[in-house]
Write an enzyme that holds these catalytic residues in place. Structure first.
Site, mmCIF file in Angstrom:
data_model
loop_
_atom_site.group_PDB
_atom_site.id
_atom_site.type_symbol
_atom_site.label_atom_id
_atom_site.label_comp_id
_atom_site.label_asym_id
_atom_site.label_seq_id
_atom_site.Cartn_x
_atom_site.Cartn_y
_atom_site.Cartn_z
ATOM 1 N N SER A 163 63.596 76.240 -37.918
ATOM 2 C CA SER A 163 63.927 75.230 -38.924
ATOM 3 C C SER A 163 64.126 75.935 -40.268
ATOM 4 O O SER A 163 63.539 77.008 -40.499
ATOM 5 C CB SER A 163 62.773 74.240 -39.051
ATOM 6 N N TYR A 186 53.695 72.952 -40.086
ATOM 7 C CA TYR A 186 54.941 72.879 -39.298
ATOM 8 C C TYR A 186 55.847 74.056 -39.696
ATOM 9 O O TYR A 186 56.331 74.809 -38.837
ATOM 10 C CB TYR A 186 55.644 71.542 -39.553
HETATM 11 N N1 LIG Z 1 65.551 66.769 -36.632
HETATM 12 C C1 LIG Z 1 65.381 67.630 -37.617
HETATM 13 O O1 LIG Z 1 65.571 67.287 -38.818
HETATM 14 C C2 LIG Z 1 64.988 69.050 -37.312
HETATM 15 C C3 LIG Z 1 65.177 70.002 -38.339
HETATM 16 C C4 LIG Z 1 64.843 71.335 -38.078
HETATM 17 C C5 LIG Z 1 64.353 71.704 -36.857
HETATM 18 N N2 LIG Z 1 64.172 70.757 -35.878
HETATM 19 C C6 LIG Z 1 63.636 71.225 -34.599
HETATM 20 O O2 LIG Z 1 64.577 70.910 -33.591
HETATM 21 C C7 LIG Z 1 63.897 70.794 -32.322
HETATM 22 C C8 LIG Z 1 64.364 69.518 -31.637
HETATM 23 O O3 LIG Z 1 64.014 68.421 -32.451
HETATM 24 P P1 LIG Z 1 64.841 67.063 -32.490
HETATM 25 O O4 LIG Z 1 65.072 66.755 -33.912
HETATM 26 O O5 LIG Z 1 65.984 67.113 -31.560
HETATM 27 O O6 LIG Z 1 63.684 66.070 -31.960
HETATM 28 P P2 LIG Z 1 63.707 64.769 -31.024
HETATM 29 O O7 LIG Z 1 64.990 64.017 -31.182
HETATM 30 O O8 LIG Z 1 62.425 64.070 -31.318
HETATM 31 O O9 LIG Z 1 63.662 65.366 -29.533
HETATM 32 C C9 LIG Z 1 62.538 66.089 -29.101
HETATM 33 C C10 LIG Z 1 62.694 66.481 -27.642
HETATM 34 O O10 LIG Z 1 61.584 67.323 -27.285
HETATM 35 C C11 LIG Z 1 60.892 66.767 -26.164
HETATM 36 N N3 LIG Z 1 59.462 67.092 -26.318
HETATM 37 C C12 LIG Z 1 58.646 66.778 -27.352
HETATM 38 N N4 LIG Z 1 57.396 67.213 -27.127
HETATM 39 C C13 LIG Z 1 57.431 67.844 -25.921
HETATM 40 C C14 LIG Z 1 56.427 68.488 -25.120
HETATM 41 N N5 LIG Z 1 55.133 68.551 -25.495
HETATM 42 N N6 LIG Z 1 56.804 69.014 -23.937
HETATM 43 C C15 LIG Z 1 58.097 68.932 -23.520
HETATM 44 N N7 LIG Z 1 59.064 68.329 -24.222
HETATM 45 C C16 LIG Z 1 58.739 67.775 -25.415
HETATM 46 C C17 LIG Z 1 61.218 65.256 -26.230
HETATM 47 O O11 LIG Z 1 61.149 64.601 -24.961
HETATM 48 P P3 LIG Z 1 59.781 63.892 -24.384
HETATM 49 O O12 LIG Z 1 59.222 63.084 -25.515
HETATM 50 O O13 LIG Z 1 60.200 63.130 -23.195
HETATM 51 O O14 LIG Z 1 58.914 65.059 -24.026
HETATM 52 C C18 LIG Z 1 62.677 65.316 -26.691
HETATM 53 O O15 LIG Z 1 63.522 65.588 -25.599
HETATM 54 C C19 LIG Z 1 62.401 70.833 -32.637
HETATM 55 O O16 LIG Z 1 61.905 72.114 -32.344
HETATM 56 C C20 LIG Z 1 62.340 70.572 -34.148
HETATM 57 O O17 LIG Z 1 61.202 71.165 -34.727
HETATM 58 C C21 LIG Z 1 64.490 69.448 -36.074
#
Ligand SMILES: NC(=O)c1ccc[n+]([C@@H]2O[C@H](COP(=O)([O-])OP(=O)(O)OC[C@H]3O[C@@H](n4cnc5c(N)ncnc54)[C@H](OP(=O)(O)O)[C@@H]3O)[C@@H](O)[C@H]2O)c1
Length: 249
Positions: free
Chosen positions: A135, A145
């Site tokens: 991130s 985080y």
């Molecule tokens: N969105 C942002 O603004 C942002 C910015 C920078 C970085 N990121 C990073 O991008 C990555 C993806 O985030 P996103 O924004 O796409 O989030 P999201 O839409 O909430 O999706 C999260 C995904 O991870 C899975 N997951 C969560 N906890 C898990 C666990 N304990 N074991 C296995 N699977 C798990 C969820 O499915 P289940 O709930 O079914 O497990 C879901 O498929 C993360 O690493 C986040 O830190 C996000």
């Protein structure tokens, strides 16, 4: 057909990786906790792109789930996308230590162990890649985080240096704000965040795969976040920490 294993493949950035890699002809292995959502995602991808899709329901914060995904990585994958992640609603030090440790297990231990499990096969074949989703927060000292994502960036660069001679790529992907379920899952009110700061998951994935093909070790999608990261590296660290803590509040 190359095989890609994506963690957190049912929503947001992981789902965007799954769509794009399926469109590019990869066989997919999808990991997340929610089994029915995994099955629906796999059915949709098979129907639309005609590629084989395997599902691997697993909780990466639990030993049993993590070791099953680790075993699958050892069987051989061509591309590993360590994407699963979440944030905590409260600020440090207001969260329970169990929640902080769960976050470290998913963001750091799982990334370390799955990368270690996938790399030997890739090195033996002389090709392969790992994308670790970090991130922009990893460049700023603003939260636990951000600290976990700083580890992902540093680890990925170290692994990239070590794997280079074997023609294997490792890259940290560092997005800014992306429209996904991420903030809603942590019950965060993002209504005050200006529209221009939001990126789409498809754009993040497109830029990530382009940067990977260029051999970059760190990918920061969009010019606006490249400027944010560069400015953060030029200013004094204490000032940046104070500013990012204020923005976080
Ligand atoms: N969105 C942002 O603004 C942002 C910015 C920078 C970085 N990121 C990073 O991008 C990555 C993806 O985030 P996103 O924004 O796409 O989030 P999201 O839409 O909430 O999706 C999260 C995904 O991870 C899975 N997951 C969560 N906890 C898990 C666990 N304990 N074991 C296995 N699977 C798990 C969820 O499915 P289940 O709930 O079914 O497990 C879901 O498929 C993360 O690493 C986040 O830190 C996000």
């Amino acid at each position: 057909m190359p095989t890609a294993l994506i963690t957190g493949a049912t929503a947001g950035i992981g789902a965007a990786f799954a769509r794009r890699l399926a469109a590019d002809g990869h066989t997919l292995v999808l990991v997340a906790r929610d089994e029915s959502r995994l099955a629906e995602t796999a059915d949709r991808l098979k129907l639309r792109y005609g590629v084989p899709v395997e599902v691997l329901p697993a909780d990466l914060s639990a030993e049993e789930g993590l070791s099953r995904v680790e075993s699958r990585c050892r069987e051989g994958v061509d591309l590993l996308v360590n994407n699963a992640g979440f944030t905590l609603r409260g600020r440090f030090p207001d969260n329970a230590v169990e929640d902080e440790l769960r976050m470290l297990k998913v963001h750091c231990e799982a990334v370390l162990r799955l990368t270690l499990a996938a790399l030997p096969g890739m090195k033996a074949r002389g090709r392969g890649a790992v994308i670790n989703v970090a991130s922009v927060a990893g460049f700023f000292a603003s939260s636990s985080y951000g600290a976990s994502k700083a580890w992902v960036i540093n680890f990925s660069e170290s692994a990239a240096a070590g794997a280079r001679a074997d023609h294997v790529r490792v890259m940290a992907l560092c997005p800014g704000y992306v429209r996904t379920e991420f903030h809603q899952r942590a019950s965060m009110d993002m209504s005050g965040t200006p529209g221009f700061l939001w990126l789409s998951a498809d754009r993040v994935v497109g830029e990530a795969l382009r940067d990977l093909s260029l051999g970059k070790w760190v990918s920061v999608p969009s010019l606006r976040y490249k400027i944010v990261v560069s400015a953060g590296q030029l200013l004094p660290r204490r000032l940046v920490s104070r500013l990012s803590a204020r923005i976080g509040r």
